[in-house]
Design a protein around this motif. Structure first.
Motif, mmCIF file in Angstrom:
data_model
loop_
_atom_site.group_PDB
_atom_site.id
_atom_site.type_symbol
_atom_site.label_atom_id
_atom_site.label_comp_id
_atom_site.label_asym_id
_atom_site.label_seq_id
_atom_site.Cartn_x
_atom_site.Cartn_y
_atom_site.Cartn_z
ATOM 1 N N ASN A 27 0.736 -1.248 -0.248
ATOM 2 C CA ASN A 27 0.253 0.081 -0.029
ATOM 3 C C ASN A 27 0.988 1.358 -0.138
ATOM 4 O O ASN A 27 0.155 2.322 0.051
ATOM 5 C CB ASN A 27 -0.898 0.010 1.071
ATOM 6 C CG ASN A 27 -2.005 -0.987 0.896
ATOM 7 O OD1 ASN A 27 -2.649 -0.912 0.339
ATOM 8 N ND2 ASN A 27 -1.757 -2.085 2.119
ATOM 9 N N LYS A 28 2.262 0.975 -0.140
ATOM 10 C CA LYS A 28 3.063 2.357 -0.227
ATOM 11 C C LYS A 28 2.768 3.476 -1.145
ATOM 12 O O LYS A 28 3.003 4.500 -1.192
ATOM 13 C CB LYS A 28 4.434 2.057 0.161
ATOM 14 C CG LYS A 28 5.072 1.498 -1.020
ATOM 15 C CD LYS A 28 6.595 1.081 -0.824
ATOM 16 C CE LYS A 28 7.186 0.821 -2.072
ATOM 17 N NZ LYS A 28 8.652 0.816 -2.069
ATOM 18 N N HIS A 29 2.288 2.846 -2.132
ATOM 19 C CA HIS A 29 2.140 3.608 -3.441
ATOM 20 C C HIS A 29 1.024 4.729 -3.096
ATOM 21 O O HIS A 29 0.968 5.652 -3.688
ATOM 22 C CB HIS A 29 1.540 2.820 -4.726
ATOM 23 C CG HIS A 29 0.279 1.923 -4.318
ATOM 24 N ND1 HIS A 29 0.110 0.861 -3.747
ATOM 25 C CD2 HIS A 29 -0.957 2.423 -4.730
ATOM 26 C CE1 HIS A 29 -1.323 0.559 -3.630
ATOM 27 N NE2 HIS A 29 -1.929 1.630 -4.373
ATOM 28 N N LEU A 30 0.032 4.398 -2.093
ATOM 29 C CA LEU A 30 -0.873 5.312 -1.845
ATOM 30 C C LEU A 30 -0.060 6.796 -1.089
ATOM 31 O O LEU A 30 -0.424 7.622 -1.634
ATOM 32 C CB LEU A 30 -1.800 4.949 -0.616
ATOM 33 C CG LEU A 30 -2.654 3.682 -1.017
ATOM 34 C CD1 LEU A 30 -3.293 3.283 0.278
ATOM 35 C CD2 LEU A 30 -3.839 4.356 -2.160
ATOM 36 N N VAL A 31 0.835 6.240 -0.387
ATOM 37 C CA VAL A 31 1.794 7.438 0.092
ATOM 38 C C VAL A 31 2.548 8.357 -0.815
ATOM 39 O O VAL A 31 2.435 9.356 -1.165
ATOM 40 C CB VAL A 31 2.650 7.181 1.190
ATOM 41 C CG1 VAL A 31 3.493 8.336 1.712
ATOM 42 C CG2 VAL A 31 1.857 6.247 2.387
#
Length: 131
Positions: free
Chosen positions: A79-83
């Motif tokens: 989910n780091k792509h969200l950041v």
């Protein structure tokens, strides 16, 4: 940057930076995960360095602590792509596990997404974050 990797250069390892996070960092919390973050400048081309931790007090067994940390790292990695896609600047992240019982991967994943969303709401001017 939407590659789903978690390379060494993105891992939070500096003891000094971790201590600074606890001293000066702001936090976002959604049981059982708490995110402590601090805007910092890194010398390399890294925007975010992240670390995870599980308390020895709640989980005496290293096997259980390591499993929780593995689950949190995996859900951060996914989910780091969200950041990366929705924030500006560079940050140090530390994810703390606050629960007392062993979580499932789906529970950690769901909570991680929500914690990241709350972080973005606090730190971005654009509120049109899609999930």
């Amino acid at each position: 940057m939407s590659d789903f990797t978690f390379p060494k250069k993105e891992k939070l390892k500096s003891k000094k930076l971790i201590e600074q996070l606890f001293a000066e960092g702001k936090s976002v919390s959604l049981f059982p995960i708490k995110l402590i973050y601090l805007p910092v400048e890194f010398s390399e081309d890294t925007r975010i360095k992240a670390g995870v931790t599980a308390p020895k007090k709640s989980f005496k067994s290293a096997v259980k602590r390591n499993r929780i940390k593995r689950l949190m790292r995996e859900s951060y990695r996914c989910n780091k792509h969200l950041v990366f896609n929705n924030s500006e600047g560079s940050f140090a992240f530390l994810f703390l596990y606050l629960g007392r019982d062993m979580p499932s991967q789906s529970k950690v994943e769901k909570t991680m997404k929500e914690v990241i969303k709350r972080f973005l709401e606090k730190n971005t001017s654009n509120t049109g974050i899609s999930n």
